[in-house]
Design an enzyme around this catalytic site. Structure first.
Site, PDB file in Angstrom:
ATOM      1  N   PHE A  24       0.854  -1.365   0.137  1.00 48.75           N
ATOM      2  CA  PHE A  24       0.001   0.023  -0.036  1.00 48.75           C
ATOM      3  C   PHE A  24       0.724   0.994   0.089  1.00 48.75           C
ATOM      4  CE2 PHE A  24      -2.220   2.756   3.275  1.00 48.75           C
ATOM      5  CZ  PHE A  24      -2.836   3.476   2.385  1.00 48.75           C
ATOM      6  N   THR A  49       4.039 -11.094  -1.182  1.00 45.62           N
ATOM      7  CA  THR A  49       3.037 -11.716  -0.004  1.00 45.62           C
ATOM      8  C   THR A  49       1.813 -11.639  -0.540  1.00 45.62           C
ATOM      9  OG1 THR A  49       2.844 -10.175   1.453  1.00 45.62           O
ATOM     10  CG2 THR A  49       4.800 -11.408   1.673  1.00 45.62           C
ATOM     11  N   ASP A  72      13.012 -11.760  -0.795  1.00 43.68           N
ATOM     12  CA  ASP A  72      12.712 -11.908   0.490  1.00 43.68           C
ATOM     13  C   ASP A  72      13.448 -11.245   1.306  1.00 43.68           C
ATOM     14  OD1 ASP A  72      11.981 -12.556   3.238  1.00 43.68           O
ATOM     15  OD2 ASP A  72      11.299 -14.688   2.754  1.00 43.68           O
ATOM     16  N   ALA A  96       6.919  -5.268   5.327  1.00 41.38           N
ATOM     17  CA  ALA A  96       6.910  -5.743   6.699  1.00 41.38           C
ATOM     18  C   ALA A  96       5.594  -6.383   6.360  1.00 41.38           C
ATOM     19  CB  ALA A  96       6.536  -4.511   7.617  1.00 41.38           C
ATOM     20  N   SER A  98       2.034  -6.161   8.070  1.00 39.55           N
ATOM     21  CA  SER A  98       1.421  -4.917   8.790  1.00 39.55           C
ATOM     22  C   SER A  98       0.184  -5.089   9.440  1.00 39.55           C
ATOM     23  CB  SER A  98       1.466  -4.073   7.560  1.00 39.55           C
ATOM     24  OG  SER A  98       0.389  -4.363   6.509  1.00 39.55           O
ATOM     25  N   THR A 146       5.919   2.851  12.653  1.00 42.50           N
ATOM     26  CA  THR A 146       4.269   3.055  13.039  1.00 42.50           C
ATOM     27  C   THR A 146       4.225   3.744  14.425  1.00 42.50           C
ATOM     28  OG1 THR A 146       2.470   1.915  13.811  1.00 42.50           O
ATOM     29  CG2 THR A 146       4.112   0.525  13.763  1.00 42.50           C
ATOM     30  N   ASP A 147       3.338   4.397  14.698  1.00 39.66           N
ATOM     31  CA  ASP A 147       2.956   4.818  15.868  1.00 39.66           C
ATOM     32  C   ASP A 147       2.570   3.865  17.002  1.00 39.66           C
ATOM     33  OD1 ASP A 147       0.447   4.253  15.033  1.00 39.66           O
ATOM     34  OD2 ASP A 147      -0.294   6.519  15.253  1.00 39.66           O
ATOM     35  N   TYR A 172       2.147  -7.430  16.370  1.00 38.71           N
ATOM     36  CA  TYR A 172       2.706  -6.516  15.397  1.00 38.71           C
ATOM     37  C   TYR A 172       3.464  -5.362  15.782  1.00 38.71           C
ATOM     38  CZ  TYR A 172       2.483  -2.641  12.172  1.00 38.71           C
ATOM     39  OH  TYR A 172       2.554  -1.498  11.273  1.00 38.71           O
ATOM     40  N   SER A 173       3.153  -4.690  16.648  1.00 40.60           N
ATOM     41  CA  SER A 173       3.747  -3.454  17.114  1.00 40.60           C
ATOM     42  C   SER A 173       5.092  -3.885  17.931  1.00 40.60           C
ATOM     43  CB  SER A 173       2.948  -2.559  18.050  1.00 40.60           C
ATOM     44  OG  SER A 173       2.382  -3.265  19.225  1.00 40.60           O
ATOM     45  N   LYS A 176       7.591  -4.258  15.255  1.00 42.14           N
ATOM     46  CA  LYS A 176       8.018  -3.145  14.720  1.00 42.14           C
ATOM     47  C   LYS A 176       9.000  -2.540  15.623  1.00 42.14           C
ATOM     48  CE  LYS A 176       7.094  -1.238  11.273  1.00 42.14           C
ATOM     49  NZ  LYS A 176       7.857  -1.246   9.889  1.00 42.14           N
ATOM     50  N   LYS A 211      -7.696  -3.920   5.898  1.00 40.00           N
ATOM     51  CA  LYS A 211      -7.787  -2.914   6.840  1.00 40.00           C
ATOM     52  C   LYS A 211      -9.174  -2.145   6.860  1.00 40.00           C
ATOM     53  CE  LYS A 211      -3.286  -3.567   7.450  1.00 40.00           C
ATOM     54  NZ  LYS A 211      -2.165  -3.146   6.512  1.00 40.00           N
ATOM     55  N   ARG A 236      -8.329   6.428  16.249  1.00 33.02           N
ATOM     56  CA  ARG A 236      -7.078   6.462  15.261  1.00 33.02           C
ATOM     57  C   ARG A 236      -7.002   7.766  14.979  1.00 33.02           C
ATOM     58  NH1 ARG A 236      -6.758   2.677  17.984  1.00 33.02           N
ATOM     59  NH2 ARG A 236      -6.295   0.486  17.380  1.00 33.02           N
TER      60      ARG A 236
HETATM   61  P1  NAD Z   1       1.361  -3.650   3.115  1.00 35.20           P
HETATM   62  O1  NAD Z   1       1.049  -4.849   4.154  1.00 35.20           O
HETATM   63  O2  NAD Z   1       0.202  -2.910   2.318  1.00 35.20           O
HETATM   64  O3  NAD Z   1       2.672  -3.986   2.257  1.00 35.20           O
HETATM   65  C1  NAD Z   1       3.729  -4.492   2.742  1.00 35.20           C
HETATM   66  C2  NAD Z   1       4.503  -4.986   1.760  1.00 35.20           C
HETATM   67  O4  NAD Z   1       5.879  -5.572   2.174  1.00 35.20           O
HETATM   68  C3  NAD Z   1       3.986  -6.013   0.561  1.00 35.20           C
HETATM   69  O5  NAD Z   1       4.270  -5.277  -0.715  1.00 35.20           O
HETATM   70  C4  NAD Z   1       4.439  -7.180   0.802  1.00 35.20           C
HETATM   71  O6  NAD Z   1       4.734  -8.011  -0.347  1.00 35.20           O
HETATM   72  C5  NAD Z   1       6.125  -7.007   1.312  1.00 35.20           C
HETATM   73  N1  NAD Z   1       6.548  -8.125   2.108  1.00 35.20           N
HETATM   74  C6  NAD Z   1       6.290  -8.470   3.210  1.00 35.20           C
HETATM   75  N2  NAD Z   1       6.962  -9.428   3.842  1.00 35.20           N
HETATM   76  C7  NAD Z   1       8.100  -9.163   2.796  1.00 35.20           C
HETATM   77  C8  NAD Z   1       9.581  -9.918   2.905  1.00 35.20           C
HETATM   78  N3  NAD Z   1       9.702 -11.074   4.004  1.00 35.20           N
HETATM   79  N4  NAD Z   1      10.365  -9.572   2.056  1.00 35.20           N
HETATM   80  C9  NAD Z   1      10.108  -8.548   1.155  1.00 35.20           C
HETATM   81  N5  NAD Z   1       8.933  -8.160   1.196  1.00 35.20           N
HETATM   82  C10 NAD Z   1       7.732  -8.408   1.914  1.00 35.20           C
HETATM   83  O7  NAD Z   1       1.879  -2.479   4.313  1.00 35.20           O
HETATM   84  P2  NAD Z   1       1.753  -0.993   4.173  1.00 35.20           P
HETATM   85  O8  NAD Z   1       0.331  -0.808   4.902  1.00 35.20           O
HETATM   86  O9  NAD Z   1       1.989  -0.135   3.016  1.00 35.20           O
HETATM   87  O10 NAD Z   1       2.899  -0.601   5.397  1.00 35.20           O
HETATM   88  C11 NAD Z   1       4.255  -0.267   4.866  1.00 35.20           C
HETATM   89  C12 NAD Z   1       5.083  -0.056   6.222  1.00 35.20           C
HETATM   90  O11 NAD Z   1       4.763   1.197   6.506  1.00 35.20           O
HETATM   91  C13 NAD Z   1       5.129  -1.125   7.119  1.00 35.20           C
HETATM   92  O12 NAD Z   1       6.498  -1.068   7.603  1.00 35.20           O
HETATM   93  C14 NAD Z   1       4.417  -0.555   8.284  1.00 35.20           C
HETATM   94  O13 NAD Z   1       4.710  -1.119   9.613  1.00 35.20           O
HETATM   95  C15 NAD Z   1       4.354   0.774   7.955  1.00 35.20           C
HETATM   96  N6  NAD Z   1       3.251   1.699   8.592  1.00 35.20           N
HETATM   97  C16 NAD Z   1       2.079   1.380   8.096  1.00 35.20           C
HETATM   98  C17 NAD Z   1       0.974   2.279   8.459  1.00 35.20           C
HETATM   99  C18 NAD Z   1      -0.440   1.945   7.777  1.00 35.20           C
HETATM  100  O14 NAD Z   1      -1.209   2.480   8.224  1.00 35.20           O
HETATM  101  N7  NAD Z   1      -0.523   1.193   6.836  1.00 35.20           N
HETATM  102  C19 NAD Z   1       1.194   3.220   9.277  1.00 35.20           C
HETATM  103  C20 NAD Z   1       2.575   3.283   9.827  1.00 35.20           C
HETATM  104  C21 NAD Z   1       3.510   2.643   9.377  1.00 35.20           C
HETATM  105  P1  TYD Z   2      -6.684  -1.386  11.058  1.00 41.44           P
HETATM  106  O1  TYD Z   2      -7.336  -0.575   9.865  1.00 41.44           O
HETATM  107  O2  TYD Z   2      -6.780  -2.702  11.219  1.00 41.44           O
HETATM  108  O3  TYD Z   2      -5.720  -0.450  11.485  1.00 41.44           O
HETATM  109  P2  TYD Z   2      -4.714  -0.436  13.032  1.00 41.44           P
HETATM  110  O4  TYD Z   2      -5.216  -1.697  14.004  1.00 41.44           O
HETATM  111  O5  TYD Z   2      -3.338  -0.619  12.739  1.00 41.44           O
HETATM  112  O6  TYD Z   2      -5.248   0.814  13.667  1.00 41.44           O
HETATM  113  O7  TYD Z   2      -8.051  -0.781  12.040  1.00 41.44           O
HETATM  114  C1  TYD Z   2      -8.321   0.554  12.659  1.00 41.44           C
HETATM  115  C2  TYD Z   2      -9.280   0.475  13.792  1.00 41.44           C
HETATM  116  O8  TYD Z   2     -10.479  -0.158  13.170  1.00 41.44           O
HETATM  117  C3  TYD Z   2      -8.822  -0.266  14.911  1.00 41.44           C
HETATM  118  O9  TYD Z   2      -9.282   0.372  16.107  1.00 41.44           O
HETATM  119  C4  TYD Z   2      -9.586  -1.762  14.702  1.00 41.44           C
HETATM  120  C5  TYD Z   2     -10.888  -1.262  13.956  1.00 41.44           C
HETATM  121  N1  TYD Z   2     -11.510  -2.404  13.022  1.00 41.44           N
HETATM  122  C6  TYD Z   2     -12.998  -2.980  13.362  1.00 41.44           C
HETATM  123  O10 TYD Z   2     -13.571  -2.031  14.156  1.00 41.44           O
HETATM  124  N2  TYD Z   2     -13.277  -3.783  12.469  1.00 41.44           N
HETATM  125  C7  TYD Z   2     -12.296  -4.163  11.408  1.00 41.44           C
HETATM  126  O11 TYD Z   2     -12.911  -5.187  10.716  1.00 41.44           O
HETATM  127  C8  TYD Z   2     -11.085  -3.889  11.188  1.00 41.44           C
HETATM  128  C9  TYD Z   2     -10.203  -4.452  10.165  1.00 41.44           C
HETATM  129  C10 TYD Z   2     -10.756  -2.818  12.137  1.00 41.44           C
END
Ligand code: NAD
Ligand code: TYD
Length: 365
Positions: A24, A49, A72, A96, A98, A146-147, A172-173, A176, A211, A236
């Site tokens: 993403f 993945t 990988d 990661a 995630s 991440t926060d 997860y956290s 990280k 998500k 959030r």
């Molecule tokens: P995502 O799950 O959408 O994408 C993760 C990507 O990493 C995928 O393309 C996957 O194929 C790749 N990947 C997973 N395992 C791998 C491995 N072993 N080797 C190589 N590639 C691998 O995640 P995202 O939401 O885009 O998050 C990206 C980064 O930002 C993560 O490190 C996450 O912790 C961090 N982050 C995400 C958010 C959020 O709200 N999504 C917020 C803050 C920080």
């Molecule tokens: P999520 O998008 O999984 O992000 P994070 O857990 O990293 O904050 O979830 C956002 C918020 O929404 C979290 O408080 C969990 C809640 N949630 C639901 O209530 N229902 C759902 O099906 C999902 C995926 C999340």
């Protein structure tokens, strides 16, 4: 062949490795860098993945400054090959596992990729960069975190700052947090030029529909239940993904070595309030009465260890580097909902086929 590879390596001002670029946030970062910096070569390393999807990059995949490598981050030997082939001088590390719910079901995969994978990447960078005559000069290892590493806030108006103590609660956290510590240790021990940023929840196009936001948009469209965890009272802080990508660009180029920056939207929403905004927006854009889909809201068992509230104080980033979110939340949500409704093929390709089993596993209706 070696002469040719050396020639190509020298043709670019920088060779930047972006890990997780098919995910993403990574796909937005890859797109921004390819378009904004034709003088850089962008090497996207991704294992593909369940969360990695090259369709996220369909519009830039044929750019002449872009290369995709399927690998990988736990495969140390492959990393060494990639480093020497592409003469990598900058790393933006997003790869990661995630998703918190997955980490509760399968914590070992999170430790493998997020902890061991990050360590492999650090060690490969260290080995390759220490062999160069200029060593760490001009190099950069930027780790995206991440926060959630800071734990949970109460509903008392306090914020996470860069000096908030780490207190992770989910696998997860915790994974990280561990990777953040390793990155800082590589600076302190070996002098590697590292940077860590901790960002709040992102939303926008190309987010995997496990998500909250894309899952709910898609379920509303299909008239499926919306599983709200607990009472929907968790809070959030939401940031539009392109604003995060802009912050990453700025910090990669201008951030202080060994420093940490928090990135957030100053945009807190209680889940249930956010869900009602999403319902209204989807209803309206589908030509239905606003709020007609509220009956889909289904309260389900709370997530184990569900953090009550996240809220980021990103004042430091604003003061030192002049970054602030560019989009108002209303505009960001409107754009996001519109994108998912206009790109149903992208969504359907994910929610059918191989992902069906995963959906069943996660009980998402
Ligand atoms: P995502 O799950 O959408 O994408 C993760 C990507 O990493 C995928 O393309 C996957 O194929 C790749 N990947 C997973 N395992 C791998 C491995 N072993 N080797 C190589 N590639 C691998 O995640 P995202 O939401 O885009 O998050 C990206 C980064 O930002 C993560 O490190 C996450 O912790 C961090 N982050 C995400 C958010 C959020 O709200 N999504 C917020 C803050 C920080
Ligand atoms: P999520 O998008 O999984 O992000 P994070 O857990 O990293 O904050 O979830 C956002 C918020 O929404 C979290 O408080 C969990 C809640 N949630 C639901 O209530 N229902 C759902 O099906 C999902 C995926 C999340």
């Amino acid at each position: 062949l070696i002469i040719m590879i050396n020639f190509i390596n020298m043709a670019f001002k920088r060779n930047i490795l972006i890990t997780g670029g098919a995910g993403f946030i990574g796909s937005h970062v890859v797109r921004l860098f390819i378009n904004k910096y034709p003088e850089y070569r962008i090497i996207n390393l991704d294992k593909l993945t369940y969360a990695g999807n090259l369709a996220n990059l369909h519009d830039v995949e044929s750019a002449s400054n872009y290369t995709f490598v399927k690998a990988d981050i736990c495969d140390f030997d492959k990393l060494i090959d990639i480093f020497s082939e592409y003469k990598i001088d900058g790393i933006i590390h997003l790869a990661a596992e995630s998703h918190v719910d997955r980490s509760i079901k399968d914590p070992l995969t999170f430790a493998r990729t997020n902890v061991m994978g990050t360590l492999c990447l650090l060690q490969a960078a260290r080995q390759m960069w220490e062999e160069c005559p200029e060593k760490y000069d001009g190099k950069r290892f930027y780790h995206i975190s991440t926060d959630e590493v800071y734990g949970a806030l109460r509903s008392d108006g306090t914020y996470f700052t860069e000096s908030t103590k780490y207190d992770p609660h989910s696998p997860y956290s915790a994974s990280k947090a561990s990777s953040d510590h390793f990155v800082r240790a590589y600076h302190d021990t070996y002098g590697m030029p590292t940077i860590v940023t901790n960002c709040s929840n992102n939303y926008g196009p190309y987010q995997f529909p496990e998500k909250l936001i894309p899952l709910f948009i898609n379920n509303i469209r299909q008239g499926k239940p919306l599983p709200v965890y607990g009472k929907g009272e968790n809070v959030r802080d939401w940031l539009y993904v392109e604003d995060h990508a802009r912050a990453i660009d700025l910090i990669f180029h201008k951030g202080k070595i060994a420093d940490t920056y928090n990135i957030g939207g100053f945009n807190e929403w209680k889940n249930i309030d956010l869900i009602k905004v999403i319902i209204k927006t989807v209803d309206r854009l589908l030509g239905n009465a606003e709020g007609i889909s509220e009956h889909l809201i289904t309260y389900v068992t709370d997530r184990a260890g569900h953090d009550l509230r996240y809220a980021i104080d990103s004042t430091k980033l604003k003061k030192e580097l002049g970054w602030k979110p560019s989009l108002q939340f209303e505009e960001g949500i409107e754009r996001t909902v519109r994108w998912y409704l206009d790109n149903q093929e992208w969504m359907d390709a994910i929610t059918t086929g191989e992902y069906e089993e995963y959906y069943k596993m996660m009980y998402k209706g």
